[in-house]
Design a protein around this motif. Structure first.
Motif, PDB file in Angstrom:
ATOM      1  N   LEU A  74      -5.300  11.938  -0.251  1.00  0.00           N
ATOM      2  CA  LEU A  74      -4.803  12.046   1.118  1.00  0.00           C
ATOM      3  C   LEU A  74      -5.400  10.992   2.050  1.00  0.00           C
ATOM      4  O   LEU A  74      -5.049  10.937   3.228  1.00  0.00           O
ATOM      5  CB  LEU A  74      -5.107  13.433   1.673  1.00  0.00           C
ATOM      6  CG  LEU A  74      -4.428  14.595   0.950  1.00  0.00           C
ATOM      7  CD1 LEU A  74      -4.916  15.920   1.506  1.00  0.00           C
ATOM      8  CD2 LEU A  74      -2.930  14.486   1.058  1.00  0.00           C
ATOM      9  N   GLY A  75      -6.289  10.150   1.531  1.00  0.00           N
ATOM     10  CA  GLY A  75      -6.970   9.160   2.358  1.00  0.00           C
ATOM     11  C   GLY A  75      -6.019   8.231   3.092  1.00  0.00           C
ATOM     12  O   GLY A  75      -6.182   7.956   4.281  1.00  0.00           O
ATOM     13  N   SER A 127      -9.952  10.257  -1.799  1.00  0.00           N
ATOM     14  CA  SER A 127      -9.017  11.370  -1.788  1.00  0.00           C
ATOM     15  C   SER A 127      -7.589  10.830  -1.838  1.00  0.00           C
ATOM     16  O   SER A 127      -7.294   9.809  -1.226  1.00  0.00           O
ATOM     17  CB  SER A 127      -9.204  12.200  -0.515  1.00  0.00           C
ATOM     18  OG  SER A 127      -8.125  13.096  -0.362  1.00  0.00           O
ATOM     19  N   LEU A 181      -2.875   8.793   3.822  1.00  0.00           N
ATOM     20  CA  LEU A 181      -2.136   9.582   4.804  1.00  0.00           C
ATOM     21  C   LEU A 181      -2.974   9.808   6.067  1.00  0.00           C
ATOM     22  O   LEU A 181      -2.493   9.617   7.185  1.00  0.00           O
ATOM     23  CB  LEU A 181      -1.731  10.924   4.202  1.00  0.00           C
ATOM     24  CG  LEU A 181      -0.962  11.865   5.111  1.00  0.00           C
ATOM     25  CD1 LEU A 181       0.417  11.299   5.406  1.00  0.00           C
ATOM     26  CD2 LEU A 181      -0.845  13.231   4.464  1.00  0.00           C
ATOM     27  N   PHE A 182      -4.248  10.184   5.885  1.00  0.00           N
ATOM     28  CA  PHE A 182      -5.125  10.396   7.032  1.00  0.00           C
ATOM     29  C   PHE A 182      -5.348   9.100   7.814  1.00  0.00           C
ATOM     30  O   PHE A 182      -5.336   9.099   9.047  1.00  0.00           O
ATOM     31  CB  PHE A 182      -6.470  10.974   6.595  1.00  0.00           C
ATOM     32  CG  PHE A 182      -6.393  12.393   6.120  1.00  0.00           C
ATOM     33  CD1 PHE A 182      -5.508  13.301   6.683  1.00  0.00           C
ATOM     34  CD2 PHE A 182      -7.200  12.834   5.088  1.00  0.00           C
ATOM     35  CE1 PHE A 182      -5.426  14.610   6.245  1.00  0.00           C
ATOM     36  CE2 PHE A 182      -7.132  14.144   4.644  1.00  0.00           C
ATOM     37  CZ  PHE A 182      -6.251  15.034   5.225  1.00  0.00           C
ATOM     38  N   ALA A 183      -5.565   7.989   7.109  1.00  0.00           N
ATOM     39  CA  ALA A 183      -5.791   6.704   7.780  1.00  0.00           C
ATOM     40  C   ALA A 183      -4.555   6.289   8.577  1.00  0.00           C
ATOM     41  O   ALA A 183      -4.671   5.821   9.717  1.00  0.00           O
ATOM     42  CB  ALA A 183      -6.146   5.627   6.753  1.00  0.00           C
ATOM     43  N   ASN A 184      -3.387   6.474   7.991  1.00  0.00           N
ATOM     44  CA  ASN A 184      -2.149   6.115   8.680  1.00  0.00           C
ATOM     45  C   ASN A 184      -1.939   6.990   9.916  1.00  0.00           C
ATOM     46  O   ASN A 184      -1.561   6.501  10.988  1.00  0.00           O
ATOM     47  CB  ASN A 184      -0.966   6.220   7.724  1.00  0.00           C
ATOM     48  CG  ASN A 184       0.259   5.517   8.233  1.00  0.00           C
ATOM     49  OD1 ASN A 184       0.168   4.531   8.951  1.00  0.00           O
ATOM     50  ND2 ASN A 184       1.417   6.028   7.872  1.00  0.00           N
ATOM     51  N   PHE A 185      -2.196   8.270   9.779  1.00  0.00           N
ATOM     52  CA  PHE A 185      -2.065   9.189  10.915  1.00  0.00           C
ATOM     53  C   PHE A 185      -3.047   8.812  12.025  1.00  0.00           C
ATOM     54  O   PHE A 185      -2.676   8.748  13.202  1.00  0.00           O
ATOM     55  CB  PHE A 185      -2.302  10.634  10.454  1.00  0.00           C
ATOM     56  CG  PHE A 185      -2.250  11.623  11.569  1.00  0.00           C
ATOM     57  CD1 PHE A 185      -1.041  12.042  12.103  1.00  0.00           C
ATOM     58  CD2 PHE A 185      -3.427  12.141  12.109  1.00  0.00           C
ATOM     59  CE1 PHE A 185      -0.986  12.954  13.138  1.00  0.00           C
ATOM     60  CE2 PHE A 185      -3.386  13.053  13.153  1.00  0.00           C
ATOM     61  CZ  PHE A 185      -2.168  13.464  13.665  1.00  0.00           C
ATOM     62  N   TYR A 186      -4.294   8.548  11.663  1.00  0.00           N
ATOM     63  CA  TYR A 186      -5.328   8.195  12.633  1.00  0.00           C
ATOM     64  C   TYR A 186      -4.939   6.936  13.398  1.00  0.00           C
ATOM     65  O   TYR A 186      -5.021   6.890  14.631  1.00  0.00           O
ATOM     66  CB  TYR A 186      -6.666   7.991  11.913  1.00  0.00           C
ATOM     67  CG  TYR A 186      -7.791   7.576  12.815  1.00  0.00           C
ATOM     68  CD1 TYR A 186      -8.412   8.492  13.657  1.00  0.00           C
ATOM     69  CD2 TYR A 186      -8.239   6.270  12.837  1.00  0.00           C
ATOM     70  CE1 TYR A 186      -9.449   8.116  14.501  1.00  0.00           C
ATOM     71  CE2 TYR A 186      -9.272   5.877  13.673  1.00  0.00           C
ATOM     72  CZ  TYR A 186      -9.874   6.809  14.493  1.00  0.00           C
ATOM     73  OH  TYR A 186     -10.894   6.429  15.315  1.00  0.00           O
ATOM     74  N   CYS A 245     -11.152   3.919  19.502  1.00  0.00           N
ATOM     75  CA  CYS A 245     -11.451   4.448  18.166  1.00  0.00           C
ATOM     76  C   CYS A 245     -12.753   3.868  17.641  1.00  0.00           C
ATOM     77  O   CYS A 245     -13.341   2.986  18.259  1.00  0.00           O
ATOM     78  CB  CYS A 245     -10.299   4.159  17.208  1.00  0.00           C
ATOM     79  SG  CYS A 245     -10.050   2.426  16.865  1.00  0.00           S
ATOM     80  N   ASP A 296      -3.885   0.074   8.363  1.00  0.00           N
ATOM     81  CA  ASP A 296      -4.818  -0.524   9.322  1.00  0.00           C
ATOM     82  C   ASP A 296      -4.649  -2.039   9.450  1.00  0.00           C
ATOM     83  O   ASP A 296      -5.414  -2.688  10.140  1.00  0.00           O
ATOM     84  CB  ASP A 296      -6.259  -0.180   8.953  1.00  0.00           C
ATOM     85  CG  ASP A 296      -6.669  -0.751   7.611  1.00  0.00           C
ATOM     86  OD1 ASP A 296      -5.779  -1.071   6.797  1.00  0.00           O
ATOM     87  OD2 ASP A 296      -7.878  -0.872   7.358  1.00  0.00           O
TER      88      ASP A 296
END
Length: 139
Positions: free
Chosen positions: A5-6, A3, A8-13, A59, A36
């Motif tokens: 957005l992948g 995606s 963005l999601f990984a950075n947010f997580y 996590c 990461d």
């Protein structure tokens, strides 16, 4: 996976995980993260294992550790060499890189060919902490 957005999601997580971890333990003197990938400087290698364990408790992903022992350590595409008062940096190229580039005689637009040179020069100027390292990279 896959995606747009992948990242963005990984950075947010990882940002949320970082906040949880550092609410439990002290933040290291040097802590740098790009999504990461993390660069941490600690007084000793024994100080890194509790940090890694705390991250894994907060996590799902498992973390690997690469120790620098009085020598250079790669982080992303930067080679970091510790000195007593500072870090010296230069461009890091993986050993698996075959150094192939776009052929000058290819049918590719000229702006693509120019961007390869521009990118290499910009990387040397931004990643190298000394003019000697910059000149070596440009050569």
């Amino acid at each position: 996976m896959g995606s747009p957005l992948g990242v963005l999601f990984a950075n947010f997580y990882m940002g949320v995980v970082k906040e949880r971890v550092f609410s439990q333990i002290r933040v290291p003197d040097v802590y740098v993260r790009y999504i990461d990938d993390t660069f941490v400087m600690a007084p000793s290698t024994q100080d890194i294992d509790p940090l890694r364990r705390t991250f894994e408790e907060c996590c799902c992903p498992r973390f690997t550790v690469e120790h620098g022992k009085d020598g250079p350590l790669p982080f992303l595409d930067v080679l970091i060499s510790p000195n007593p008062t500072r870090f010296d940096t230069s461009v890091y190229i993986k050993p698996t890189n075959l150094s192939f580039s776009l052929n000058e005689d290819s049918e590719c637009p000229a702006r693509y060919k120019a961007s390869i040179i521009k990118t290499s020069v910009c990387r040397a100027l931004s990643h190298c902490s000394s003019w000697a390292a910059t000149h070596q990279e440009l050569d």
